[in-house]
Design an enzyme around this catalytic site. Sequence first.
Site, PDB file in Angstrom:
ATOM      1  N   HIS A   1     -22.934  33.956   6.784  1.00 54.10           N
ATOM      2  CA  HIS A   1     -21.123  33.355   6.251  1.00 54.10           C
ATOM      3  C   HIS A   1     -20.536  34.263   7.596  1.00 54.10           C
ATOM      4  O   HIS A   1     -19.652  34.099   7.213  1.00 54.10           O
ATOM      5  CB  HIS A   1     -21.148  34.464   5.159  1.00 54.10           C
ATOM      6  CG  HIS A   1     -22.316  33.540   4.319  1.00 54.10           C
ATOM      7  ND1 HIS A   1     -22.041  32.425   3.636  1.00 54.10           N
ATOM      8  CD2 HIS A   1     -23.112  34.295   2.462  1.00 54.10           C
ATOM      9  CE1 HIS A   1     -22.775  32.392   2.489  1.00 54.10           C
ATOM     10  NE2 HIS A   1     -23.116  32.914   2.083  1.00 54.10           N
TER      11      HIS A   1
ATOM     12  N   CYS B   1     -30.835  36.903   6.794  1.00 55.97           N
ATOM     13  CA  CYS B   1     -30.344  36.995   5.054  1.00 55.97           C
ATOM     14  C   CYS B   1     -29.077  35.688   5.664  1.00 55.97           C
ATOM     15  O   CYS B   1     -28.504  35.974   6.260  1.00 55.97           O
ATOM     16  CB  CYS B   1     -29.832  38.012   5.049  1.00 55.97           C
ATOM     17  SG  CYS B   1     -28.949  37.734   3.714  1.00 55.97           S
TER      18      CYS B   1
HETATM   19  N1  COD Z   1     -27.025  23.560  -6.151  1.00 51.44           N
HETATM   20  C1  COD Z   1     -28.592  24.197  -5.801  1.00 51.44           C
HETATM   21  N2  COD Z   1     -29.083  24.825  -5.046  1.00 51.44           N
HETATM   22  C2  COD Z   1     -28.151  24.966  -3.795  1.00 51.44           C
HETATM   23  C3  COD Z   1     -26.851  24.492  -3.388  1.00 51.44           C
HETATM   24  C4  COD Z   1     -26.001  23.902  -5.349  1.00 51.44           C
HETATM   25  N3  COD Z   1     -25.243  23.355  -5.030  1.00 51.44           N
HETATM   26  N4  COD Z   1     -26.153  24.676  -2.607  1.00 51.44           N
HETATM   27  C5  COD Z   1     -27.118  25.693  -1.614  1.00 51.44           C
HETATM   28  N5  COD Z   1     -28.268  25.485  -2.886  1.00 51.44           N
HETATM   29  C6  COD Z   1     -29.401  26.729  -1.951  1.00 51.44           C
HETATM   30  C7  COD Z   1     -30.095  26.058  -1.001  1.00 51.44           C
HETATM   31  O1  COD Z   1     -30.765  25.238  -0.494  1.00 51.44           O
HETATM   32  C8  COD Z   1     -30.952  27.796  -0.975  1.00 51.44           C
HETATM   33  O2  COD Z   1     -32.221  27.140  -0.838  1.00 51.44           O
HETATM   34  C9  COD Z   1     -29.904  28.196  -1.132  1.00 51.44           C
HETATM   35  O3  COD Z   1     -28.883  27.773  -2.773  1.00 51.44           O
HETATM   36  C10 COD Z   1     -29.221  29.351  -0.492  1.00 51.44           C
HETATM   37  O4  COD Z   1     -30.284  30.266  -0.172  1.00 51.44           O
HETATM   38  P1  COD Z   1     -30.534  30.790   1.333  1.00 51.44           P
HETATM   39  O5  COD Z   1     -31.961  31.525   1.384  1.00 51.44           O
HETATM   40  O6  COD Z   1     -29.689  29.732   2.330  1.00 51.44           O
HETATM   41  O7  COD Z   1     -29.663  32.287   0.692  1.00 51.44           O
HETATM   42  P2  COD Z   1     -30.042  34.155   0.532  1.00 51.44           P
HETATM   43  O8  COD Z   1     -30.228  33.699   0.245  1.00 51.44           O
HETATM   44  O9  COD Z   1     -30.563  34.261   1.731  1.00 51.44           O
HETATM   45  O10 COD Z   1     -28.033  34.110   0.822  1.00 51.44           O
HETATM   46  C11 COD Z   1     -28.017  34.077  -0.470  1.00 51.44           C
HETATM   47  C12 COD Z   1     -26.869  35.217  -0.974  1.00 51.44           C
HETATM   48  C13 COD Z   1     -26.222  34.376  -2.821  1.00 51.44           C
HETATM   49  C14 COD Z   1     -27.067  36.554  -1.352  1.00 51.44           C
HETATM   50  C15 COD Z   1     -25.330  34.871  -0.078  1.00 51.44           C
HETATM   51  O11 COD Z   1     -25.124  33.881   0.482  1.00 51.44           O
HETATM   52  C16 COD Z   1     -24.215  35.784  -0.360  1.00 51.44           C
HETATM   53  O12 COD Z   1     -23.220  34.880  -1.311  1.00 51.44           O
HETATM   54  N6  COD Z   1     -23.825  36.388   0.180  1.00 51.44           N
HETATM   55  C17 COD Z   1     -22.860  37.671  -0.260  1.00 51.44           C
HETATM   56  C18 COD Z   1     -23.437  38.591  -1.021  1.00 51.44           C
HETATM   57  C19 COD Z   1     -23.683  39.852  -0.645  1.00 51.44           C
HETATM   58  O13 COD Z   1     -23.069  40.656   0.396  1.00 51.44           O
HETATM   59  N7  COD Z   1     -24.663  40.144  -0.550  1.00 51.44           N
HETATM   60  C20 COD Z   1     -25.788  40.716  -0.869  1.00 51.44           C
HETATM   61  C21 COD Z   1     -26.265  40.401   0.536  1.00 51.44           C
HETATM   62  S1  COD Z   1     -27.321  39.599   0.769  1.00 51.44           S
HETATM   63 ZN    ZN Z   2     -29.218  39.949   2.717  1.00 46.89          ZN
END
Ligand code: COD
Ligand code: ZN
Length: 367
Positions: A45, A40
């Site tokens: 992060h 994840c």
């Molecule tokens: N516009 C649109 N999409 C974007 C942009 C942008 N400017 N920048 C990045 N992206 C896209 C990326 O291409 C990607 O597809 C997506 O955003 C992020 O996805 P992943 O697969 O890299 O990340 P995830 O889904 O595993 O995790 C996302 C979270 C938001 C959950 C994580 O980053 C987070 O904030 N975690 C802290 C919050 C928390 O504790 N959550 C619970 C535990 S996961």
């Molecule tokens: Zn997670």
Amino acid sequence: MKTKAAILFEVGKKLDIREVDLEPPRMGEVMIKMGAAGICHSDLHVMTGHLDAPLPVVLGHEGAGVVAEVGPGVTNVKPGDHVIPLWRLSCGVCEYCSAGRPALCAEGLQIRKTGRLLDGSTRFHLGGKEINHFAGVSSFSEYSVLPARSLVKIPDDFPLDKAALLGCGVITGVGAVFNAAKVKPGSSVAVIGTGGVGINVVQGAAIAGAGKIIAVDVLANKLEFARKFGATHTINAKETKPVEAIRALTGGRGVDYAFEVIGQPATIRQAYDSLCKKGMAIVVGVTPQTMEVSVPIMTLVFEERTLTGSIYGSARPQVDLPMLIDLYRAGKLKLDELLTGRYPFAKINEAYEALEQGKELRSIVTF
Ligand code: COD
Ligand code: ZN
């Protein structure tokens, strides 16, 4: 006993797989043998310093395994049970737990901030020194010790690789739709960021019967996945301005619900700006820790918009995880399609490189 665990010693460094000492479970604790652990972005992060965790730490907060040993006083699980660990511990009796909001329980925050189990000590040791737990889970280890209350029992015949996805990415995304937004059938939804968690917001909205599901990402492969998970429209934010595009797709009105699943002030603002009157923006992403976001008070008041957050799918995991298993078995929740990569535990850093490069939707390491 000895166990192999992936440790983060320093921000900016790769994970180090070491053989560490693992103490047996104490009162109210359980040792589990991990079957699979999810890759994840939240662990990433921590590796990059966007999220705080006491170091050194055995990372990993998504997983599934089998109970190996129980400590004194444990009654909810027994050796051989299949379980999903929860990364937000809850006491079960406080105001928030009683109100069905266990993710807001103070115990979960304590364990997350200190890196210690409830008695203030760790079960992982290396060369006599304590190694911290991550969110009371530490799934990047062949064996881990955690509070019994952090476990949800699942059916023995449910595959552990699929189960591993449920404990964070799926429940966080689908839960934000079901529990935080309570998306109504026929409504319009925008999802900004359709990675491992955002894609589960997309499929949650599809299951909830949303009429329009607009996926926004900067990667074409993520948008293709979003279509497979139920998006009716896709917007590449690198090519098109998302707010204008979302308004154009809704006849100028805006969407009923906009989810931000990245964790950036600019995209949180995009979610808010995409709303219709009385619309709700739900922030799922968090990082970096000191960031703030501002919104125009005029639309907040005169259009009665809502800006809210959702942690851990605002879920009741003991109820929601079995429900998600039922949805999968009914053919409604896509887990096979979600699992795009499998890596042996020894290649965990490669799994993180693939995530960073946007190659995987959700991947796991197996032990
Ligand atoms: N516009 C649109 N999409 C974007 C942009 C942008 N400017 N920048 C990045 N992206 C896209 C990326 O291409 C990607 O597809 C997506 O955003 C992020 O996805 P992943 O697969 O890299 O990340 P995830 O889904 O595993 O995790 C996302 C979270 C938001 C959950 C994580 O980053 C987070 O904030 N975690 C802290 C919050 C928390 O504790 N959550 C619970 C535990 S996961
Ligand atoms: Zn997670």
